[in-house]
Design an enzyme around this catalytic site. Structure first.
Site, PDB file in Angstrom:
ATOM      1  N   GLU A   1      61.207 146.529   9.953  1.00  0.00           N
ATOM      2  CA  GLU A   1      60.494 145.686  10.908  1.00  0.00           C
ATOM      3  C   GLU A   1      59.510 146.532  11.708  1.00  0.00           C
ATOM      4  OE1 GLU A   1      62.896 143.243  13.428  1.00  0.00           O
ATOM      5  OE2 GLU A   1      63.823 142.203  11.743  1.00  0.00           O
TER       6      GLU A   1
ATOM      7  N   ASP B   1      67.519 139.175  19.445  1.00  0.00           N
ATOM      8  CA  ASP B   1      66.241 138.859  20.110  1.00  0.00           C
ATOM      9  C   ASP B   1      66.493 138.088  21.402  1.00  0.00           C
ATOM     10  OD1 ASP B   1      64.730 140.010  18.084  1.00  0.00           O
ATOM     11  OD2 ASP B   1      64.529 138.126  16.975  1.00  0.00           O
TER      12      ASP B   1
ATOM     13  N   HIS C   1      59.588 139.892  11.243  1.00  0.00           N
ATOM     14  CA  HIS C   1      60.852 139.554  10.585  1.00  0.00           C
ATOM     15  C   HIS C   1      60.612 139.458   9.093  1.00  0.00           C
ATOM     16  CE1 HIS C   1      63.658 137.465  13.747  1.00  0.00           C
ATOM     17  NE2 HIS C   1      63.363 138.705  14.083  1.00  0.00           N
TER      18      HIS C   1
ATOM     19  N   HIS D   1      57.241 141.464  17.300  1.00  0.00           N
ATOM     20  CA  HIS D   1      57.847 142.193  16.187  1.00  0.00           C
ATOM     21  C   HIS D   1      57.818 141.321  14.943  1.00  0.00           C
ATOM     22  CE1 HIS D   1      61.451 140.068  17.722  1.00  0.00           C
ATOM     23  NE2 HIS D   1      62.001 140.233  16.517  1.00  0.00           N
TER      24      HIS D   1
HETATM   25 ZN   LIG Z   1      63.804 139.638  15.775  1.00  0.00          ZN
END
Ligand SMILES: [Zn+2]
Length: 134
Positions: free
Chosen positions: A13, A88, A77, A75
């Site tokens: 990620e 999260d 995924h 971010h």
């Molecule tokens: Zn996440």
């Protein structure tokens, strides 16, 4: 940007922080940081461990005489249409409880984007306006 790849292209990620300013009811995002060397990057986790994110926010604050600041996070995924994980939600909860101003949270998936806004201890989905809408 050195060696930066989005998690959607690799195995790990990616993420960073959003820097901008508050103007009345609006959050203006002007810059974002990209993954830095000391960040923790795994297939289902991105942790901003590198001090560079905080330093970028501090530098923006200083250079703008206190108008530009941390306004959110992003971010990636490894899924087509992302939804926030339990981690999260927990991480964001800690951030929004510490701050009075709204915070923007973005998750980039392979085909879609999840966007939320945290305010007063709660993170709510933002409705996305499609490029196809009139
Ligand atoms: Zn996440």
């Amino acid at each position: 940007m050195n060696g930066f790849t989005l998690g959607t292209q690799g195995d790990a990620e990616a993420g960073g922080i959003l820097i901008g300013s508050y103007r009345g009811n609006h959050v203006q995002v002007r810059q974002c940081t990209v993954p830095l060397r000391r960040d923790l990057r795994e297939r289902y986790l991105f942790d901003r461990k590198d001090r560079g994110h905080q330093l970028a926010a501090t530098l923006a604050w200083t250079k703008s005489f206190g108008t530009e600041t941390f306004v959110g996070e992003w971010h990636t995924h490894p899924e087509d249409f992302p939804t926030p994980s339990m981690i999260d939600r927990a991480t964001w909860g800690k951030i929004v409880r510490r701050r009075a101003s709204p915070i923007v949270f973005l998750i980039m998936g392979r085909k879609g984007l999840w966007a939320g806004c945290g305010h007063r201890g709660d993170v709510k989905n933002m409705s996305l306006v499609s490029a196809d809408s009139p």
